[in-house]
Design a protein around this motif. Structure first.
Motif, mmCIF file in Angstrom:
data_model
loop_
_atom_site.group_PDB
_atom_site.id
_atom_site.type_symbol
_atom_site.label_atom_id
_atom_site.label_comp_id
_atom_site.label_asym_id
_atom_site.label_seq_id
_atom_site.Cartn_x
_atom_site.Cartn_y
_atom_site.Cartn_z
ATOM 1 N N VAL A 63 0.873 -1.171 0.000
ATOM 2 C CA VAL A 63 0.000 0.000 0.000
ATOM 3 C C VAL A 63 0.914 1.227 0.000
ATOM 4 O O VAL A 63 1.245 1.789 1.050
ATOM 5 N N GLU A 70 -8.994 -6.394 0.185
ATOM 6 C CA GLU A 70 -8.614 -5.413 -0.827
ATOM 7 C C GLU A 70 -9.678 -4.324 -0.949
ATOM 8 O O GLU A 70 -9.365 -3.131 -1.004
ATOM 9 N N GLU A 71 -10.926 -4.716 -0.944
ATOM 10 C CA GLU A 71 -12.020 -3.753 -1.046
ATOM 11 C C GLU A 71 -12.034 -2.812 0.163
ATOM 12 O O GLU A 71 -12.244 -1.603 0.021
ATOM 13 N N ILE A 96 -9.498 -1.873 2.027
ATOM 14 C CA ILE A 96 -8.382 -0.928 1.910
ATOM 15 C C ILE A 96 -8.727 0.157 0.899
ATOM 16 O O ILE A 96 -8.499 1.346 1.134
ATOM 17 N N ARG A 97 -9.313 -0.232 -0.225
ATOM 18 C CA ARG A 97 -9.711 0.750 -1.254
ATOM 19 C C ARG A 97 -10.772 1.708 -0.720
ATOM 20 O O ARG A 97 -10.710 2.911 -0.950
ATOM 21 N N GLU A 98 -11.763 1.182 -0.012
ATOM 22 C CA GLU A 98 -12.824 2.023 0.541
ATOM 23 C C GLU A 98 -12.295 2.992 1.591
ATOM 24 O O GLU A 98 -12.881 4.051 1.802
ATOM 25 N N TYR A 143 -7.176 4.033 0.054
ATOM 26 C CA TYR A 143 -5.807 3.649 -0.288
ATOM 27 C C TYR A 143 -5.800 2.713 -1.490
ATOM 28 O O TYR A 143 -6.822 2.205 -1.911
ATOM 29 N N THR A 144 -4.599 2.499 -2.040
ATOM 30 C CA THR A 144 -4.453 1.728 -3.271
ATOM 31 C C THR A 144 -3.615 0.470 -3.009
ATOM 32 O O THR A 144 -2.392 0.513 -3.119
ATOM 33 N N PRO A 145 -4.279 -0.640 -2.653
ATOM 34 C CA PRO A 145 -3.522 -1.875 -2.409
ATOM 35 C C PRO A 145 -3.115 -2.559 -3.708
ATOM 36 O O PRO A 145 -3.849 -2.525 -4.691
ATOM 37 N N GLN A 146 -1.925 -3.141 -3.683
ATOM 38 C CA GLN A 146 -1.452 -3.945 -4.803
ATOM 39 C C GLN A 146 -0.991 -5.274 -4.219
ATOM 40 O O GLN A 146 -0.324 -5.292 -3.179
#
Length: 64
Positions: free
Chosen positions: A7, A51-52, A54-56, A59-62
């Motif tokens: 992240v 992942e969802e 973290i995005r919500e 932030y931008t998880p990879q």
């Protein structure tokens, strides 16, 4: 299942707390480990939910 995310936009203690809270809400009882200096998040449980969450949280998880 253990999932590891990078992240890159998690840069401070506030970011870490926000990501941790989002994961704990999405996956109650899941083990969450955050290495802020490496910008790595390790979480037990459903990878897609993590992942969802973290995005919500903004932030931008990879996948690591």
């Amino acid at each position: 299942m253990t999932s590891i995310f990078t992240v890159s936009d998690m840069t401070c203690g506030h970011c870490e707390k926000t990501v941790r809270a989002a994961l704990e809400e999405a996956l109650p009882g899941a083990a969450v480990t955050i290495d802020l200096s490496a910008r790595k998040v390790t979480v037990e449980g459903d990878r897609e939910k993590a992942e969802e969450a973290i995005r919500e949280a903004g932030y931008t998880p990879q996948a690591a």
